[in-house]
Scaffold this active site. Structure first.
Site, PDB file in Angstrom:
ATOM      1  N   HIS B 243       1.196  -1.115   0.026  1.00  0.00           N
ATOM      2  CA  HIS B 243      -0.069  -0.441  -0.236  1.00  0.00           C
ATOM      3  C   HIS B 243       0.642   1.606  -0.300  1.00  0.00           C
ATOM      4  O   HIS B 243       1.746   1.482   0.939  1.00  0.00           O
ATOM      5  CB  HIS B 243      -0.708  -0.008   1.289  1.00  0.00           C
ATOM      6  CG  HIS B 243      -0.171  -0.274   2.566  1.00  0.00           C
ATOM      7  ND1 HIS B 243      -0.748   0.074   3.392  1.00  0.00           N
ATOM      8  CD2 HIS B 243       0.728  -0.362   2.755  1.00  0.00           C
ATOM      9  CE1 HIS B 243      -0.523  -0.458   4.536  1.00  0.00           C
ATOM     10  NE2 HIS B 243       0.396  -0.926   4.542  1.00  0.00           N
ATOM     11  N   ASN B 244       0.412   1.935  -0.837  1.00  0.00           N
ATOM     12  CA  ASN B 244       0.917   3.833  -0.646  1.00  0.00           C
ATOM     13  C   ASN B 244       2.526   3.585  -1.419  1.00  0.00           C
ATOM     14  O   ASN B 244       2.929   4.715  -1.275  1.00  0.00           O
ATOM     15  CB  ASN B 244       0.954   3.915   0.828  1.00  0.00           C
ATOM     16  CG  ASN B 244      -0.324   4.707   1.146  1.00  0.00           C
ATOM     17  OD1 ASN B 244      -1.271   3.878   1.731  1.00  0.00           O
ATOM     18  ND2 ASN B 244      -1.210   5.647   0.653  1.00  0.00           N
TER      19      ASN B 244
END
Lengths: 349, 349, 349
Positions: B243-244
């Site tokens: 994520h991210n």
């Protein structure tokens, strides 16, 4: 929906400590580097301090006692745990959750001998075989396959294209992400006259309550008995769990880690990314294993490990430090050689 | 269709330099070791020279100025880039490409609130949810799942059994191979009273134009904001992107590499196979990272790295050379010990 | 169904050597630690001896000549190979195998130009494209995709959600587990004016007889010619096999291993878990490569390898031993320094 600073502070149980030049209404939430004017962000890691000083956000969640110098235009809300508080804030700005209606999509193929609770939601093209059970409130995503006599508990969520082989047992509130395969045959062969003969894999996979399994994970069924994932354990994407592995409760198995056959992982263990565990060994409770470590024999709990073969983190760091100082050791030895040669000359060698 | 040597030479902008004993018509193309009589192959890597000398091919594409001794029965065509020229030749002998007719297969399940361009091709059993959009000329393979409000641009090709979670944004001319999962939840938990509590993952995945994603890859959605794959970046099979993560433009992420949460990978970066990148760090533009490297802190661009922890390639090679010379160092020290002992005796120790 | 001790002994060609206090009827089979009263287990690995002494099982399969002290209530059956014998016993207690009826499920989508043998079993929502062939007795699982002109031999079993791209050739008795992708494009690009231009991948994947492929594996199609998996080779879960790789016969490729483009793996090779192999090299017949090894150049057969870069196991073990003795070497050098300093003083330095 937009929120005032004081509303946000109340929401997270925090305290507005600098609101002079800030807007009174916050309209969204984002990371320090992506936030725009009118948005709230959070500061939970010292390495982002310089980013914080140049953020375009209008408000930031900070730890209690925060005393760094930041732009006066940036309102601060002090909270015990900025990351956790930010999660609460995010929920306010999150899009509406997707509604999975109870019932069976007309395109799903449910065997007449399967048992699906009326409150469960079975999506398009899912296939549920004879003898399988799906509990109350569970969501079976599009294209999922639930094999013969498999049991899915209550309030589970299987995302699309998950494959669950026959007789797998899954508890309650289990989440499984897309593309994951559960219950495939363990990798077991006996050599016979120059050919690998398949050893029957007739055990099952048992996944207890509150486990989350990432995307494109593989969990093999046991040769006999069960491969067993304990309550509350969380498994990241692309992890391999071989036959007859037992993982305890509340452990974290990070992405691309592989656990070989019959290994036993304790409770509250963390295996970081790309770790490898050989078969038939034990990892003690609360052990923490750094990324890329290769665990080749049983290790005790409550310690941090690193390296291949795995040793306590401190040892591996020392080992690396010693390696990095080999050039210095060479120099010392060369100086000694020169000195000894000179001495030998003096003493008549 | 068969081609004459001169036709092939014209096709690739090359020059026939040895055609005396060769057949005048070429009927197929294959590698040096697999090519048969009447077929063309290419020579682009010096390590295949001995294979070239015993190939059964009738013609070979070679670099300009090629002067190795090879069988006289083997015609040569000199070109600037034999590998590239071979691709052009292959197209002549390639099977007819598969035609994906525009329109929606009757078995596909398209929500009435989804928006599919009439020129797009939606294959059997694909599922497209409410609010999703598929652009002009895009191909959605059999069994693919396109979640709520996801957007697929124009001229994309999603191969079969790809899972795209809700709100994912995919640009134009993006290729995604079979079994890949895009938009699954990031791996984020907070410990609360002995249990891991899920941190909501409400961000998205954004994939820009001209990206190719391999098979059985996983790209997790952001906790908030977006996980972002920049224009023209190519991702190989079984890669994990947490994520991210942000990957810049035109980077190459080779098979089985894992990139942890919030890491930022620059433009024109190459991460070779089985590399691991820890979270919250940066890899500079044009960095090249060798296979199996473990990147544990931010590294500058325009350099080659290797090892765990990652260091510049030259340093890691030196480190290995020093390690390999430890036995020699031991010998030196033993010789010194003997000599010093002797000296000590002489001086009355 | 329950079996008497003498029936079990006859079944496995063994001999009951201690039955005094044991029950005469066995009702199930399980591992040493999971077995309950009335069940049979097996002992094939010395590390489980203490577990054996406290097992609740009523009978255990042991190697011939077994002479360890164990509870008198535990009946023993001596056999040549306890593990193999246990497999035979398991079959007696195994659940009835799942029946895959011949014929095509009404929800499967079979192109009118595909050729499916009437004895094959095509499950729900499987998709079979034009020109594809499925041989006698083969099982195509739910949600599988068989691309244009692909050929599946006889008696194969593709588990659910497998993706087979066009023109793939699969032999007889091949098993493929869920979520696997076969025939995806190789990872090949040429840099042109700052952009990666796709190199056409027009070859195929060929999988010979009696191969087993695990779950969520990826096998890429060749750039031209074929990626080739030889007869009887077994591939574990999450393995990556790049374009134009050739694997010989009867090799074992363990989980999460990655093999780069055009590498050639011999016959009877074992690559353990998380091994990486660079492109364009050869691994000789009967080579055994330990887990996590990085193979960076061609290696000869009939040896065991370890480390990154890979070296013969003995060398890597020596290397590690030397590394672990660096602190001792430092001490030696420091002692020498002190001694030489003293000597230098004596001789008037």
């Amino acid at each position: 929906m937009p929120l005032r600073l004081d509303e946000l502070a109340r929401l997270v149980g925090g305290r507005v400590t600098n609101a002079a030049a800030a807007p009174t209404v916050i309209t969204g939430a984002a990371s320090i580097s992506e936030a725009q004017e009118g948005e709230i962000t959070f500061f939970g890691n010292a390495r982002y301090l310089s980013a914080l000083r140049s953020t375009k956000a209008s408000c930031v969640l900070v730890p209690e006692g925060f005393a760094e110098e930041i732009p006066t235009s940036l309102a601060t809300i002090e909270v015990a745990n900025p990351s956790l508080a930010f999660s609460q804030v995010l929920e306010q700005f999150a899009p509406a959750p997707i509604c999975h209606r109870a019932g069976i999509h007309p395109s799903a193929i449910i065997d007449s001998e399967a048992e699906v609770d009326p409150s469960a939601s079975i999506a398009a093209n899912a296939v549920i075989e004879a003898g399988a059970k799906v509990g109350a409130g569970s969501i079976i995503g599009a294209g999922c396959y639930i094999g013969h006599n498999a049991r899915i508990g209550e309030q589970c969520h299987l995302h699309p294209n998950v494959t669950v082989y026959d007789r797998t047992v899954i508890g309650d509130r289990v989440i499984v992400h897309g593309g994951t395969t559960i219950g495939s045959d363990g990798f077991g062969f006996e050599m016979n006259q120059g050919r690998h003969v398949k050893i029957p894999q007739i055990g099952i996979v048992q996944i207890d309550n509150d486990v989350e399994v990432g995307a494109n994970v593989v969990i093999d069924r046991a040769r006999f008995g069960r491969t067993w994932i304990g309550e509350g354990t969380k498994i990241d994407n692309l992890v391999q769990i071989a036959h007859n592995v037992v993982i305890g409760k509340h452990s974290l198995i990070i992405s691309q880690t592989g656990i070989s056959g019959s290994a036993r992982i304790g409770n509250y263990v963390t295996l970081a990314g790309q770790v490898g565990v050989v078969g038939h060994i034990e990892v003690g409770d609360q052990a923490i294993v750094a990324a890329k470590t290769g665990i080749s024999k049983s290790i005790a709990g409550k310690q941090v490990y690193w390296g291949t073969p795995a040793v306590p983190l401190r040892e591996e760091k020392e080992r690396l430090a010693f390696i990095n100082r080999i050039p210095k050791l060479w120099e010392k030895v060369k100086r000694l050689e020169a000195l000894v040669e000179k001495l030998a000359g003096k003493t008549g060698e």
